[in-house]
Design a protein around this motif. Structure first.
Motif: not given
Length: 357
Positions: A13-19, A40-42, A49-53, A56-63
């Motif tokens: 499980g991986i999360a990317v920090i910074g979009a 996650w994309l934070c 972040a949502q535009r990057v994904l 239709y992405s199921t990856v979660q976005v958060t600040t």
């Protein structure tokens, strides 16, 4: 480079920090890797972040970084934020038990980089630097040739990285461009050879308030020398490096896709005193050889894909990554010493043998 291990039964499980600039590249490669599952994309800008994904992405976005680090399904993070933020983000991730990949440079200072290396070692976690150039097919082949002794003893290295580039607001050209070349040098140098001192000269011809053109000279432990030219003001883009050995010389032209590498069996031979008669010992005999040029074939492959596989290998096996935290720390030490030299007008600054070993 050792082949990557089979993908684990359960993806990491991986999360990317910074979009921002680099984050989308990491997102794309982690999503394409069977060894990882991007969760996650934070980013401080959720819309970005949502535009990057995509829609239709199921990856979660958060600040909120805390939200990412609290997720037990996140085993690792990849940090693509400004260097000044690397320490707090990476420390928080390590203390949450996550493996950490950090975009270059490892941290804003050597002292901060040391904190990260020590924290990861204490917790038994992978700390890796995204020194992307090290995973290009050309640099991997250069490392292979140097480590195998195909060029002989390395006498000199001359690297040029110049372009009409973006003048940074917070760092000079050394901290912007030289990390690429320094990470490559650290990656390809044969075992037992290391930089022992660095001197830097720079100029600010446009009044930017920081060096826009710079030259770094590194002394090597085997008596060789490395020279790096970085420049934001060149009207032409050049990405070349020459590795001169006692047997052969290798030329790398990164902007020539049809022939990135060329190995020349041309150079200078010097007869050793033992081979000379007594009356000749005072005059060293020099001869020149002009042999063939060979262009090694390269299997073109995106460097980030190889880097992502190396991150998975390091996490899965527990072995240090080829560009681990200590490699990032060695680069930081040279950068920091170069800054001191630059401020002192080009003084040669010795590097700590313990850290460079």
């Amino acid at each position: 480079m050792t082949p990557p291990p089979p993908a684990p039964a359960k993806p990491i499980g991986i999360a990317v920090i910074g979009a921002g600039y680099w984050g989308p590249n990491l997102v794309r490669n982690f999503q394409a890797s069977p060894a990882f599952r991007l969760r996650w994309l934070c980013d401080l800008d959720a819309d970005r972040a949502q535009r990057v994904l995509g829609g239709y992405s199921t990856v979660q976005v958060t600040t909120q970084l805390d939200e990412v680090l609290a997720d037990p399904d996140v085993d690792a993070v990849a940090i693509a934020t400004p260097a000044g933020t690397h320490l707090p983000i990476a420390l928080a991730a390590l203390r949450a038990g996550k493996h950490v990949l950090v975009e270059k440079p490892l941290a804003a200072t050597y002292e901060e980089g040391r904190q990260l290396v020590d924290e990861a070692a204490e917790r038994g976690l992978t700390l890796m630097c995204d020194h992307t150039y090290c995973y290009t097919p050309a640099v991997l082949r250069i490392r292979e040739l140097l480590h195998a002794g195909e060029l002989g003893e390395l006498h000199f290295l001359d690297s040029v990285r110049i372009n009409l580039g973006l003048v940074q607001r917070d760092i000079d050209v050394v901290w912007d461009l030289a990390p690429h070349d320094l990470s490559i040098i650290d990656f390809v140098l044969p075992p037992g050879v290391r930089p022992t001192a660095v001197a830097a000269h720079g100029a600010d011809g446009i009044g930017a308030g920081r060096a826009c053109v710079a030259y770094l000279t590194l002394q090597l432990s085997n008596g060789g020398i490395a020279h790096i030219h970085v420049n934001w003001l060149s009207p032409v883009k050049v990405r070349t490096a020459i590795f001169g050995g006692s047997k052969r010389t290798l030329v790398w032209d990164d902007l020539n896709p049809s022939q990135r590498l060329a190995v020349y069996d041309r150079g200078v031979d010097v007869a050793s005193p033992e081979e000379l008669e007594d009356e000749q010992r005072r005059d060293i005999l020099i001869s020149y050889r002009s042999g063939d040029m060979i262009a090694p074939a390269l299997n073109e492959r995106e460097a980030l894909r190889t880097m992502v596989e190396e991150y998975a290998r390091a996490i899965t096996t527990g072995e240090p990554a080829l560009t681990d935290g200590r490699a990032g720390l060695r680069v930081l030490e040279i950068l920091q010493a170069a800054s001191v030299s630059l401020a002192e007008g080009g003084t040669m600054i010795k590097l700590d043998e313990g850290q460079q070993a």
